[in-house]
Design a protein around this motif. Structure first.
Motif, PDB file in Angstrom:
ATOM      1  N   LYS A 152       5.937  13.070  12.929  1.00 11.31           N
ATOM      2  CA  LYS A 152       4.849  13.529  12.071  1.00 11.31           C
ATOM      3  C   LYS A 152       5.352  13.958  10.704  1.00 11.31           C
ATOM      4  O   LYS A 152       4.556  14.244   9.805  1.00 11.31           O
ATOM      5  N   TYR A 173       3.427  -0.038   6.086  1.00 14.81           N
ATOM      6  CA  TYR A 173       3.338   0.811   7.274  1.00 14.81           C
ATOM      7  C   TYR A 173       2.559   2.081   6.920  1.00 14.81           C
ATOM      8  O   TYR A 173       3.137   3.161   6.777  1.00 14.81           O
ATOM      9  N   PRO A 174       1.239   1.947   6.779  1.00 13.62           N
ATOM     10  CA  PRO A 174       0.413   3.043   6.240  1.00 13.62           C
ATOM     11  C   PRO A 174       0.310   4.268   7.141  1.00 13.62           C
ATOM     12  O   PRO A 174      -0.131   5.320   6.683  1.00 13.62           O
ATOM     13  N   ASN A 175       0.705   4.158   8.396  1.00 13.32           N
ATOM     14  CA  ASN A 175       0.584   5.303   9.301  1.00 13.32           C
ATOM     15  C   ASN A 175       1.938   5.884   9.687  1.00 13.32           C
ATOM     16  O   ASN A 175       2.032   6.672  10.630  1.00 13.32           O
ATOM     17  N   LEU A 176       2.987   5.523   8.941  1.00 11.45           N
ATOM     18  CA  LEU A 176       4.333   5.958   9.293  1.00 11.45           C
ATOM     19  C   LEU A 176       4.777   7.204   8.540  1.00 11.45           C
ATOM     20  O   LEU A 176       5.394   8.104   9.113  1.00 11.45           O
ATOM     21  N   LYS A 196      -5.256   2.410   3.388  1.00 13.44           N
ATOM     22  CA  LYS A 196      -6.115   3.188   4.288  1.00 13.44           C
ATOM     23  C   LYS A 196      -5.339   4.242   5.080  1.00 13.44           C
ATOM     24  O   LYS A 196      -5.886   4.856   5.991  1.00 13.44           O
ATOM     25  N   GLY A 197      -4.097   4.440   4.754  1.00 12.41           N
ATOM     26  CA  GLY A 197      -3.283   5.390   5.495  1.00 12.41           C
ATOM     27  C   GLY A 197      -3.538   6.830   5.103  1.00 12.41           C
ATOM     28  O   GLY A 197      -4.321   7.123   4.193  1.00 12.41           O
ATOM     29  N   LYS A 198      -2.845   7.740   5.782  1.00  7.71           N
ATOM     30  CA  LYS A 198      -2.987   9.172   5.523  1.00  7.71           C
ATOM     31  C   LYS A 198      -1.821   9.734   4.718  1.00  7.71           C
ATOM     32  O   LYS A 198      -1.725  10.944   4.539  1.00  7.71           O
ATOM     33  N   THR A 199      -0.953   8.858   4.231  1.00  9.93           N
ATOM     34  CA  THR A 199       0.188   9.300   3.437  1.00  9.93           C
ATOM     35  C   THR A 199      -0.286  10.004   2.168  1.00  9.93           C
ATOM     36  O   THR A 199      -1.213   9.543   1.498  1.00  9.93           O
TER      37      THR A 199
END
Length: 261
Positions: A152, A173-176, A196-199
């Motif tokens: 995380k 890798y938008p969720n990494l 669209k990731g949360k980075t």
């Protein structure tokens, strides 16, 4: 027996801590990673001062610029190495720092340099991942597989060519990654608009950059903001391409990363 095992474990942690601690970039361990297809990637790694192998730690992936490419497995720490390895930062922000080295004549990500005056650097919207970047991802995966990474809290940062690579890997890798900190980099704006990731992003650039146009970071910030991504941007008036000096000197350069999961 339990007491003996505990003693041995503590002793091992202390031994690892003493082995990797030196206080500057020389404390990074020299390593070489071989991918599943036989590609070899030089890299350096720095463990927290009080590292214990049964704990999970944040990871900071650091991507150097074009000038530090090669095969000496040292140049990638020329900028930022001492900052990451300082006793104060290692004490306050315990993390595993991974610093790979890109070989000469290739880049972390694909882009086309200006061929004549008036042209701008061009970043394609669709391109295969480069060999060294694919190796970086596999290297990171290998550390995750060891069970020592807090998945995380994986952070990525890079300067110049490494700033471009930072954008590229996050888009792939938008969720990494919890955070991305590209310094004097650039990216294809359509890729950022579709992110669209949360980075969370923190972007830095010198206003008078003569190598990588500052407009790339201005446009990246605007595009990500319009896409609803959490992003901040800092520009340094009068600063040329070496804006990483300013970024590394920011009091919250590392603190900001560690605020995010």
């Amino acid at each position: 027996m339990k007491t003996l095992k505990s003693f041995v474990f503590v002793a091992l942690c202390l031994l690892v801590s003493v082995t990797v601690y030196a206080g500057d970039k020389n404390s990074f361990l020299k390593k070489q990673f071989t991918t599943s297809n036989g590609y070899k990637l030089n890299y350096r790694v720095l463990y927290p001062e009080n590292y214990c192998p049964d704990q999970q730690y944040p990871v900071i992936l650091f991507l150097h610029g074009a000038g530090e490419r090669g095969d000496d497995n040292e140049a990638q720490l020329f900028h930022g190495g001492d900052m990451f390895a300082s006793h104060a930062n290692r004490s306050k922000y315990p993390a595993i720092i991974i610093a790979p080295q890109c070989p000469k004549d290739i880049s972390w990500s694909s882009y086309r340099k200006p061929e004549k005056d008036g042209e701008k650097r061009y970043y394609p919207s669709v391109t295969p991942i480069t060999k060294p970047m694919a190796a970086v991802k596999e290297l990171l995966d290998s550390y995750i597989a060891k069970g020592i990474v807090d998945t995380k809290r994986i952070y990525i940062t890079g300067l110049s060519m490494g700033g471009m690579g930072t954008f590229d890997l996050v888009c792939r890798y938008p969720n990494l990654f919890a955070t991305a900190t590209p310094i004097c980099g650039g990216a294809n704006l359509q890729r950022l608009a579709n992110f669209k990731g949360k980075t969370v992003f923190s972007i830095y650039h010198g206003a008078d950059d003569s190598v990588v146009d500052v407009q790339f970071s201005r446009d990246a910030y605007k595009t990500l903001k319009e896409a609803g991504i959490d992003v901040r941007y800092k520009e340094y008036p009068g600063v040329d391409h070496n804006s990483w000096d300013n970024a590394f000197a920011e009091p919250d350069y590392l603190e900001w990363m560690f605020l995010h999961k």
